[in-house]
Write a protein that holds these residues in place. Structure first.
Motif, mmCIF file in Angstrom:
data_model
loop_
_atom_site.group_PDB
_atom_site.id
_atom_site.type_symbol
_atom_site.label_atom_id
_atom_site.label_comp_id
_atom_site.label_asym_id
_atom_site.label_seq_id
_atom_site.Cartn_x
_atom_site.Cartn_y
_atom_site.Cartn_z
ATOM 1 N N SER B 138 0.832 -1.192 0.000
ATOM 2 C CA SER B 138 0.000 0.000 0.000
ATOM 3 C C SER B 138 0.869 1.245 0.000
ATOM 4 O O SER B 138 1.788 1.366 0.795
ATOM 5 C CB SER B 138 -0.872 -0.026 1.242
ATOM 6 O OG SER B 138 -1.488 1.216 1.398
ATOM 7 N N ILE B 146 -2.848 -9.749 -6.905
ATOM 8 C CA ILE B 146 -3.391 -9.778 -5.558
ATOM 9 C C ILE B 146 -2.829 -10.950 -4.751
ATOM 10 O O ILE B 146 -3.555 -11.662 -4.082
ATOM 11 C CB ILE B 146 -4.928 -9.821 -5.553
ATOM 12 C CG1 ILE B 146 -5.418 -10.930 -6.503
ATOM 13 C CG2 ILE B 146 -5.512 -8.484 -5.924
ATOM 14 C CD1 ILE B 146 -6.696 -11.583 -6.051
ATOM 15 N N GLU B 182 -12.621 -4.371 1.286
ATOM 16 C CA GLU B 182 -12.409 -3.417 0.202
ATOM 17 C C GLU B 182 -13.736 -3.029 -0.424
ATOM 18 O O GLU B 182 -14.295 -3.792 -1.210
ATOM 19 C CB GLU B 182 -11.501 -4.020 -0.864
ATOM 20 C CG GLU B 182 -10.065 -4.195 -0.410
ATOM 21 C CD GLU B 182 -9.218 -4.850 -1.484
ATOM 22 O OE1 GLU B 182 -8.957 -4.196 -2.495
ATOM 23 O OE2 GLU B 182 -8.850 -6.014 -1.304
ATOM 24 N N ARG B 184 -13.989 -0.310 -2.179
ATOM 25 C CA ARG B 184 -13.654 0.410 -3.410
ATOM 26 C C ARG B 184 -12.347 -0.142 -3.934
ATOM 27 O O ARG B 184 -11.357 -0.179 -3.213
ATOM 28 C CB ARG B 184 -13.527 1.903 -3.100
ATOM 29 C CG ARG B 184 -13.409 2.785 -4.292
ATOM 30 C CD ARG B 184 -13.892 4.185 -3.983
ATOM 31 N NE ARG B 184 -15.343 4.308 -4.111
ATOM 32 C CZ ARG B 184 -15.975 4.432 -5.292
ATOM 33 N NH1 ARG B 184 -15.314 4.421 -6.412
ATOM 34 N NH2 ARG B 184 -17.280 4.552 -5.331
ATOM 35 N N ARG B 185 -12.375 -0.629 -5.135
ATOM 36 C CA ARG B 185 -11.140 -1.213 -5.682
ATOM 37 C C ARG B 185 -10.760 -0.553 -6.981
ATOM 38 O O ARG B 185 -11.600 -0.349 -7.855
ATOM 39 C CB ARG B 185 -11.319 -2.728 -5.882
ATOM 40 C CG ARG B 185 -11.330 -3.465 -4.566
ATOM 41 C CD ARG B 185 -11.713 -4.899 -4.767
ATOM 42 N NE ARG B 185 -10.597 -5.674 -5.309
ATOM 43 C CZ ARG B 185 -10.637 -6.982 -5.437
ATOM 44 N NH1 ARG B 185 -11.720 -7.654 -5.085
ATOM 45 N NH2 ARG B 185 -9.601 -7.625 -5.913
ATOM 46 N N ASN B 187 -8.877 -0.490 -10.477
ATOM 47 C CA ASN B 187 -8.387 -1.390 -11.509
ATOM 48 C C ASN B 187 -7.369 -0.639 -12.355
ATOM 49 O O ASN B 187 -7.721 0.268 -13.100
ATOM 50 C CB ASN B 187 -9.579 -1.857 -12.366
ATOM 51 C CG ASN B 187 -9.146 -2.847 -13.427
ATOM 52 O OD1 ASN B 187 -7.954 -2.962 -13.745
ATOM 53 N ND2 ASN B 187 -10.101 -3.554 -13.976
ATOM 54 N N SER B 193 -12.250 2.887 -10.600
ATOM 55 C CA SER B 193 -12.476 2.131 -9.382
ATOM 56 C C SER B 193 -13.959 1.788 -9.270
ATOM 57 O O SER B 193 -14.822 2.561 -9.681
ATOM 58 C CB SER B 193 -11.992 2.904 -8.159
ATOM 59 O OG SER B 193 -12.692 4.116 -8.035
ATOM 60 N N ALA B 201 -18.371 -6.860 0.657
ATOM 61 C CA ALA B 201 -16.924 -6.715 0.844
ATOM 62 C C ALA B 201 -16.479 -7.505 2.071
ATOM 63 O O ALA B 201 -15.414 -8.105 2.086
ATOM 64 C CB ALA B 201 -16.563 -5.244 0.980
#
Lengths: 460, 431
Positions: B138, B146, B182, B184-185, B187, B193, B201
């Motif tokens: 992060s 991932i 998560e 909000r992800r 890409n 996102s 989630a």
């Protein structure tokens, strides 16, 4: 849902209770109380560094000197052991706006950053707390010719109109290299974005040249119309073109061009293109390979506004060197150091130590380094008559540090804009405690409400 | 004492020419103890032999006059992409974040490019050793992979002809990414996102956490099987790499930004009985005391990042290090990337302005990282027996305007020129 309500409430408190400046008595009466900042080490930028005082009357610097008299009725601030510099000016930022790029077309000169100012964005306060009082808020770099800028003063608490520095001449963003190319290259897998011209540096040049040919023709149409009218002929005016009008202003020298650029080739291309149309580029922004064509930039008369030490984040930034600012200055270019910050304002919080890197890499003097974040950007933005140094007659935009402003160990203590205090670290600490108390109260209230509501909401 | 001196004298007779020297008349900052004025550092065969105020030279070693100069241990960037990622936006130039969910067998050391332009640029500012990440964390750069277990961080010297010569230790820590909630992800492929409802989630987190725990359980069974019948067990490189983790010899490095993630990591460490290091902590909230109580070290990213939440104080990223230190947490700074690795000392210096005591700041870029990775017997301070990883400066290395004048890695002088100084000189000379 409940969680979300609490979250929204918290956000509201954050926005409302966020360190608002307090109205002084003088302000309530429509007049500002005169101020005297005394016993400080004053970095005037233009007239040396010494221990002395600054008198402020009506939001302007009235007098600066080693021994001066306090203006009548002045509030006195004893800044013994502290340093004062002019409010810093960030020549390239994207804070305080709700949108940055109108990237759908390659010429977006009709788009105006001034239309999307968000006076409640916290970044304004962060910038202020970092000693930045003025920012050149620019459109993004997605298009060869981007949108129109706006110069803001970080008058936190004022509405959008209240932030605008009305004295600043208008400007426009251009962009060269990888960013304007990106939408013309083959789309990345999964991307929905449509392809559009240009996709190469060649195409970028073509787009800009064509736009100025159009602008010149448009300007000619209006001139013929005015001439015919002057002769008393009954003629129809040309159709207004909001895309070309700002470009005509560029041709007439009334609008400053701030051009995002990286590589030496594209920098040189733009200088020659501008010379072809007989206008001057006001600033080359980022200009990471500017040091390779410093001679040409100096001859053209463009300013350079660069990063302190960014490099290697993309191919066109791989030849960036931290000596860029020093080397450009050595070769006669007017240099500033900018943040390029978005809403996090992470560099505007420490623009002073970004300037210190020009001392480390290339050995500019301390004063010249400070000028790169004060006087030089003021000159580049055409506002040096008002801001950028500590001189009588200029706006009282001042920053008080607890130590040497180029030291990593120094902290901003107070910030004044137009003679008004907009930031004070002690007040911030106090308001922080108030904010915490309010947040706790809200959470308790929400919990209580939840307990009271729960039975009614239970499904029968 | 007499005997030690004799032994030293014996060593001096065979001292190597290039990696033996004496710096004298300098201000020496050992970090492990108070600074020594007008002192000397004797280096024999690449190791620090003696530090003191009145050292006699008995052998023909080179003498460096340190008058007006300061000697510090070389700094350590606890987690970086220097050497393993060249241009962060170009996938082909980076070897981090492998495909697959569990890759404990990977070691970053063997993918470090000794010719990377980042190496001379970074070391020129006083950094002699780095922990090279195997996967982005992060605040750093990833490419959308991932992995839960991303591989082993290797501790590398920033000088050497090959990665082998650069390696201090192949496995300094094992990178574990615990699944979080998560909603909000982002890409990276589409640069968009997508939002996920909280409940979904949360379910996803639980499912993924079960996967991680299952993997640990499998590794444990492998461990048991190996103890029972080592001869017949088919080697599995992934489980094999997990053994030092399960035996408590290799710590897990877990990114944890917020309080919830920190508590998840602490709970995981307790359940699985493993040693952990937290990395990239930013909003620890009420978990600070817990981190301190359990003596979990924290590797901090840069304070030069955006404020995370709208109602955070404007200096939230600046005071973080001081807050953790005050609570008794051992901290080390890290760049978590390559681009700004050279600014490691300023991460610490800036934190001093916001409450971190100076000595703690200096330790956080030197000795603490060495202690966290269990290599304090070799690097991190100026003490006899350690590698002579030294920098000689004209002042405080945490200050921006200070210049690094000399550098030694394992006692060998290191070139402080880089791509940047070469381009500077070349274009400065342009007529």
């Amino acid at each position: 849902m409940r969680i979300r309500t609490a979250f929204i409430l918290l956000c509201c408190v954050g926005a409302l209770a966020a360190q608002q400046p307090r109205r002084t008595l003088g302000e309530a009466l429509g007049k500002k109380q005169p101020l005297l900042i005394q016993n400080a080490t004053i970095h005037t930028i233009t007239k040396g560094t010494f221990t002395g005082s600054i008198a402020i009357v009506d939001g302007k610097i009235a007098e600066v000197g080693e021994k001066i008299l306090a203006p009548a009725g002045a509030k006195v601030i004893n800044a013994s052991g502290k340093h004062v510099i002019p409010g810093m000016i960030d020549c390239h930022t994207h804070i305080a706006i709700d949108a940055i790029n109108e990237g759908s077309i390659s010429v977006s000169s009709m788009a105006r950053v001034g239309d999307v100012i968000n006076s409640e964005q916290r970044s304004i306060y962060y910038a202020l707390a970092g000693g930045v009082t003025t920012g050149n808020v620019l459109h993004g770099s997605a298009n060869a010719i981007g949108g129109l800028n706006t110069v803001l003063k970080m008058r936190w608490g004022k509405d959008a109109a209240g932030l605008v520095m009305t004295e600043a001449p208008p400007g426009i963003k251009f962009a060269l290299g990888e960013n304007p190319k990106r939408q013309g290259m083959a789309p990345q897998q999964g991307s929905q974005a449509a392809r559009r011209y240009p996709g190469t540096r060649m195409g970028v040049e073509d787009v800009i040249r064509q736009a100025f040919i159009d602008a010149r023709a448009y300007s000619f149409q209006w001139k013929s119309y005015e001439q015919s009218r002057a002769k008393g002929e009954n003629v129809l005016p040309p159709r207004r073109d909001l895309k070309l009008e700002p470009l005509v202003e560029v041709l007439e020298g009334k609008r400053l061009v701030h051009a995002h650029s990286y590589r030496a080739d594209e920098i040189l291309m733009l200088l020659r293109l501008a010379e072809e149309f007989d206008f001057r580029i006001a600033t080359l922004q980022h200009v990471l390979e500017g040091y390779k064509v410093a001679k040409e930039i100096a001859e053209h008369g463009a300013g350079a506004s660069t990063f302190s030490d960014w490099w290697s984040y993309k191919v066109e930034a791989f030849d960036a060197i931290p000596h860029n600012a020093a080397l450009l200055q050595e070769k006669g270019v007017l240099v500033s150091i900018n943040s390029d910050d978005a809403s996090g304002a992470e560099i505007m919080r420490r623009l002073n130590t970004e300037a210190a890197k020009a001392v480390k890499y290339g050995g500019v003097s301390d004063n010249d380094a400070l000028a790169m974040v004060t006087l030089n950007p003021a000159k580049q933005l055409g506002i040096d008559k008002y801001v950028g140094s500590i001189e009588p007659g200029k706006h009282a935009d001042l920053v008080i540090y607890d130590g040497d402003p180029l030291s990593i160990y120094s902290r901003v203590e107070r910030v004044f804009i137009d003679g008004e205090q907009y930031f004070d670290r002690e007040t911030d600490a106090m308001q922080r405690r108030e904010l915490d108390a309010q947040k706790k109260g809200l959470i308790e209230k929400e919990k209580l409400d939840e307990r009271q509501r729960t039975p009614a909401r239970r499904p029968s | 004492m007499r005997i030690a001196a004799l032994l030293l004298a014996a060593a001096l007779l065979n001292a190597g020419e290039n990696d033996s020297f004496l710096i004298r008349n300098a201000t020496v900052h050992p970090v492990s103890g108070p600074k020594l004025n007008n002192a000397s550092v004797l280096v024999i065969d690449g190791k620090i032999a003696e530090v003191g105020e009145r050292l006699q030279t008995r052998a023909k070693v080179k003498v460096i006059d340190g008058r007006g100069l300061h000697v510090y241990p070389g700094m350590i960037d606890a987690a970086t992409l220097v050497g393993i990622s060249e241009i962060s936006s170009v996938r082909e130039t980076a070897d981090i974040s492998e495909v697959g969910e569990f890759n404990p067998q990977l070691r970053s050391s063997i993918a470090v490019n000794p010719e990377s332009e980042h190496i001379p640029v970074t070391r020129a500012n006083g950094i002699t050793a780095v922990g090279v990440l195997a996967a982005g964390v992060s605040g750093g750069f990833g490419f959308g992979e991932i992995s839960y277990i991303g591989g082993q961080i290797s501790l590398m010297h920033l000088d050497g002809w090959t990665w082998e010569e650069m390696t201090i230790t192949h496995g300094a820590a094992m990178q574990l990414r615990l699944p979080g909630i998560e909603t909000r992800r982002f890409n990276p492929a589409t640069r968009e996102s997508a939002a996920t409802p909280f409940s979904e989630a949360r379910r996803r987190q639980e499912t993924n956490l079960r996967k991680v725990k299952t993997f640990f359980e499998e590794a444990r069974r492998y461990q048991t099987a190996k103890q029972a019948s080592p001869a017949t067990l088919k080697t599995d490189l992934r489980y094999e790499a997990m053994l030092p983790v399960l035996e408590g010899r290799l710590p897990l490095l877990i990114p944890a930004v917020r309080e919830r993630e920190i508590r998840d990591a602490l709970a995981f460490a307790e359940q699985e009985k493993v040693k952990i290091i937290l990395v990239g902590v930013r909003r620890p909230g009420g978990a600070v005391e817990e981190i301190a109580k359990r003596k979990i070290p924290v590797i901090l990213g840069s304070p030069f990042v955006p404020i995370q939440e709208e109602d955070d104080p404007y200096d939230a990223t600046s005071t973080l290090a001081a807050d953790l230190h005050r609570a008794g947490v051992k901290i080390a700074f890290a760049s978590l990337g390559a681009q700004f690795a050279r600014n490691l000392p300023y991460q610490a210096g800036h934190s001093v302005a916001y409450g971190l005591p100076y000595d703690a700041a200096l330790r956080s870029v030197t000795l603490n990282a060495a202690e966290i990775y269990g290599v304090a017997d070799r690097i991190g301070s100026i003490d006899p027996g350690k590698y002579a990883d030294l920098i000689v400066t004209d002042g405080d290395p945490l200050e921006i305007r200070t210049q690094v004048k000399m550098m030694f890695v394992k006692g060998e002088p290191v070139d402080l020129e880089s791509k940047h100084t070469r381009l500077y000189k070349k274009y400065r000379a342009r007529p």
